[in-house]
Design a protein around this motif. Structure first.
Motif, PDB file in Angstrom:
ATOM      1  N   UNK A  31       0.822  -1.214   0.000  1.00  0.00           N
ATOM      2  CA  UNK A  31       0.000   0.000   0.000  1.00  0.00           C
ATOM      3  C   UNK A  31       0.852   1.259   0.000  1.00  0.00           C
ATOM      4  N   UNK A  32       1.905   1.268   0.820  1.00  0.00           N
ATOM      5  CA  UNK A  32       2.659   2.516   0.933  1.00  0.00           C
ATOM      6  C   UNK A  32       4.155   2.325   1.176  1.00  0.00           C
ATOM      7  N   UNK A  33       4.666   1.125   0.997  1.00  0.00           N
ATOM      8  CA  UNK A  33       6.089   0.890   1.235  1.00  0.00           C
ATOM      9  C   UNK A  33       6.822   0.587  -0.069  1.00  0.00           C
ATOM     10  N   UNK A  34       8.138   0.611  -0.004  1.00  0.00           N
ATOM     11  CA  UNK A  34       8.966   0.433  -1.195  1.00  0.00           C
ATOM     12  C   UNK A  34       8.969  -1.019  -1.668  1.00  0.00           C
ATOM     13  N   UNK A  35       9.068  -1.186  -2.970  1.00  0.00           N
ATOM     14  CA  UNK A  35       9.200  -2.504  -3.573  1.00  0.00           C
ATOM     15  C   UNK A  35       9.700  -2.336  -4.993  1.00  0.00           C
ATOM     16  N   UNK A  36      10.255  -3.414  -5.531  1.00  0.00           N
ATOM     17  CA  UNK A  36      10.712  -3.441  -6.918  1.00  0.00           C
ATOM     18  C   UNK A  36       9.730  -4.275  -7.728  1.00  0.00           C
ATOM     19  N   UNK A  57       1.989   5.347  -7.757  1.00  0.00           N
ATOM     20  CA  UNK A  57       2.935   5.797  -8.771  1.00  0.00           C
ATOM     21  C   UNK A  57       4.059   4.780  -8.918  1.00  0.00           C
ATOM     22  N   UNK A  58       4.440   4.492 -10.157  1.00  0.00           N
ATOM     23  CA  UNK A  58       5.551   3.594 -10.441  1.00  0.00           C
ATOM     24  C   UNK A  58       6.641   4.378 -11.161  1.00  0.00           C
ATOM     25  N   UNK A  59       7.844   4.305 -10.642  1.00  0.00           N
ATOM     26  CA  UNK A  59       9.001   4.929 -11.282  1.00  0.00           C
ATOM     27  C   UNK A  59       9.762   3.839 -12.021  1.00  0.00           C
ATOM     28  N   UNK A 104      18.022   4.935  -8.476  1.00  0.00           N
ATOM     29  CA  UNK A 104      17.018   3.919  -8.180  1.00  0.00           C
ATOM     30  C   UNK A 104      16.958   3.646  -6.670  1.00  0.00           C
ATOM     31  N   UNK A 105      18.119   3.557  -6.025  1.00  0.00           N
ATOM     32  CA  UNK A 105      18.159   3.316  -4.584  1.00  0.00           C
ATOM     33  C   UNK A 105      17.538   4.480  -3.817  1.00  0.00           C
ATOM     34  N   UNK A 106      17.760   5.699  -4.291  1.00  0.00           N
ATOM     35  CA  UNK A 106      17.155   6.869  -3.647  1.00  0.00           C
ATOM     36  C   UNK A 106      15.634   6.799  -3.715  1.00  0.00           C
ATOM     37  N   UNK A 107      15.108   6.377  -4.867  1.00  0.00           N
ATOM     38  CA  UNK A 107      13.659   6.253  -5.022  1.00  0.00           C
ATOM     39  C   UNK A 107      13.098   5.219  -4.060  1.00  0.00           C
ATOM     40  N   UNK A 108      13.796   4.091  -3.914  1.00  0.00           N
ATOM     41  CA  UNK A 108      13.341   3.050  -2.994  1.00  0.00           C
ATOM     42  C   UNK A 108      13.455   3.510  -1.538  1.00  0.00           C
ATOM     43  N   UNK A 109      14.498   4.258  -1.230  1.00  0.00           N
ATOM     44  CA  UNK A 109      14.660   4.779   0.134  1.00  0.00           C
ATOM     45  C   UNK A 109      13.529   5.732   0.493  1.00  0.00           C
ATOM     46  N   UNK A 110      12.942   6.353  -0.513  1.00  0.00           N
ATOM     47  CA  UNK A 110      11.808   7.254  -0.300  1.00  0.00           C
ATOM     48  C   UNK A 110      10.475   6.510  -0.247  1.00  0.00           C
ATOM     49  N   UNK A 111      10.542   5.169  -0.324  1.00  0.00           N
ATOM     50  CA  UNK A 111       9.321   4.388  -0.224  1.00  0.00           C
ATOM     51  C   UNK A 111       8.562   4.222  -1.520  1.00  0.00           C
ATOM     52  N   UNK A 112       9.236   4.427  -2.654  1.00  0.00           N
ATOM     53  CA  UNK A 112       8.577   4.373  -3.951  1.00  0.00           C
ATOM     54  C   UNK A 112       8.495   2.945  -4.503  1.00  0.00           C
ATOM     55  N   UNK A 113       7.627   2.769  -5.489  1.00  0.00           N
ATOM     56  CA  UNK A 113       7.602   1.552  -6.299  1.00  0.00           C
ATOM     57  C   UNK A 113       8.512   1.772  -7.493  1.00  0.00           C
ATOM     58  N   UNK A 114       9.463   0.896  -7.690  1.00  0.00           N
ATOM     59  CA  UNK A 114      10.413   1.025  -8.791  1.00  0.00           C
ATOM     60  C   UNK A 114      10.210  -0.111  -9.777  1.00  0.00           C
ATOM     61  N   UNK A 137      21.462  -6.961  -7.658  1.00  0.00           N
ATOM     62  CA  UNK A 137      22.260  -6.002  -6.889  1.00  0.00           C
ATOM     63  C   UNK A 137      21.364  -4.935  -6.268  1.00  0.00           C
ATOM     64  N   UNK A 138      20.404  -4.471  -7.044  1.00  0.00           N
ATOM     65  CA  UNK A 138      19.480  -3.450  -6.563  1.00  0.00           C
ATOM     66  C   UNK A 138      18.610  -3.991  -5.426  1.00  0.00           C
ATOM     67  N   UNK A 139      18.104  -5.205  -5.596  1.00  0.00           N
ATOM     68  CA  UNK A 139      17.238  -5.792  -4.579  1.00  0.00           C
ATOM     69  C   UNK A 139      17.977  -5.991  -3.258  1.00  0.00           C
ATOM     70  N   UNK A 140      19.204  -6.503  -3.326  1.00  0.00           N
ATOM     71  CA  UNK A 140      19.967  -6.761  -2.113  1.00  0.00           C
ATOM     72  C   UNK A 140      20.464  -5.469  -1.475  1.00  0.00           C
ATOM     73  N   UNK A 141      20.819  -4.504  -2.302  1.00  0.00           N
ATOM     74  CA  UNK A 141      21.284  -3.218  -1.782  1.00  0.00           C
ATOM     75  C   UNK A 141      20.161  -2.499  -1.043  1.00  0.00           C
ATOM     76  N   UNK A 142      18.957  -2.524  -1.627  1.00  0.00           N
ATOM     77  CA  UNK A 142      17.828  -1.802  -1.036  1.00  0.00           C
ATOM     78  C   UNK A 142      17.166  -2.594   0.084  1.00  0.00           C
ATOM     79  N   UNK A 143      17.260  -3.933   0.027  1.00  0.00           N
ATOM     80  CA  UNK A 143      16.632  -4.759   1.046  1.00  0.00           C
ATOM     81  C   UNK A 143      15.122  -4.696   1.026  1.00  0.00           C
ATOM     82  N   UNK A 144      14.546  -4.549  -0.169  1.00  0.00           N
ATOM     83  CA  UNK A 144      13.094  -4.460  -0.308  1.00  0.00           C
ATOM     84  C   UNK A 144      12.578  -5.682  -1.071  1.00  0.00           C
ATOM     85  N   UNK A 145      11.289  -6.001  -0.953  1.00  0.00           N
ATOM     86  CA  UNK A 145      10.752  -7.137  -1.702  1.00  0.00           C
ATOM     87  C   UNK A 145      10.739  -6.875  -3.196  1.00  0.00           C
TER      88      UNK A 145
END
Length: 229
Positions: A31-36, A57-59, A104-114, A137-145
């Motif tokens: 609903x409101x958290x970061x994910x790839x 919104x999807x970036x 991309x990592x900055x967008x995920x840190x802001x809670x965005x959908x990438x 690399x992006x998934x492991x760096x950001x630690x998001x689902x």
């Protein structure tokens, strides 16, 4: 915001009129958290259909060439892709790619959908190709689902080389989130074996959703001779 205006009053009405879009698995989107959102890539319009059907919104990471064109056409293209929240992706490696990863990592840190296409480019023939290591690399760096997505039929409504899509049927299948345990997969990691294992698991999840034939090589820039889209 221009993105929300275009999606609500331009893109969505056009999709309802000209396309039959079936989407499933929306409940897997947080609903409101970061994910790839990791999707197969069949057509330019993939980056339009998926975000248009989601409330959030999807970036997207988009190839840098969309932003560097010259002349009026180049400026309009760059404006359009920025307007729909695309981030330039330098695919040459080295410092340029590192900057794209940082955005991309900055967008995920802001809670965005990438949104990202693990194959790195559109499939030239409708088959699914090997995932590049950047998605891992992006998934492991950001630690998001990572949420796998299967796009079906977009290469029929807008084949490679066709400037605008024509009316048709499109299906979007959104899978369950993939989570990578940091005890098994260190966050972050530069180990090629770890990155390959993560990238392959993401690709397999996409493959199950899309139903494409798989080719265990990286996607070529041009379609092989004699192939059909």
């Amino acid at each position: 915001m221009l993105y929300d205006f275009l999606k609500r009053f331009a893109v969505r009405p056009l999709l309802r009129i000209f396309f039959r879009v079936k989407i499933s698995g929306v409940e897997n989107i947080p609903v409101d958290s970061a994910a790839i959102l990791a999707s197969n890539h069949l057509s330019v319009c993939d980056s339009v259909f998926l975000p248009a059907k989601l409330d959030r919104t999807v970036i997207f990471l988009a190839k840098e060439e969309y932003f560097t064109g010259t002349g009026l056409k180049g400026r309009i293209t760059a404006w359009f892709f920025r307007s729909i929240n695309q981030i330039p992706m330098d695919r040459s490696g080295g410092e340029g790619s590192a900057k794209s990863l940082k955005s991309a990592l900055d967008a995920l840190a802001d809670g965005q959908l990438l949104g990202i296409y693990p194959e790195g480019t559109r499939s030239p023939d409708g088959r699914l190709y090997r995932a590049k290591l950047g998605v891992a690399k992006l998934a492991l760096e950001a630690g998001v689902p990572v949420i796998p997505v299967g796009m079906i039929g977009t290469n029929k409504v807008q084949p490679i080389g066709q400037r605008l899509p024509h009316p048709g049927k499109v299906e979007i299948r959104i899978g369950q989130p993939l989570r990578f345990d940091p005890e098994r997969y260190p966050h972050p990691s530069d180990d090629p074996k770890v990155l390959r294992e993560v990238a392959d698991s993401i690709r397999r999840a996409i493959n199950e959703l899309s139903g494409q034939s798989y080719v265990d090589v990286y996607a070529p820039r041009k379609a092989p001779a004699g192939s059909k889209p």
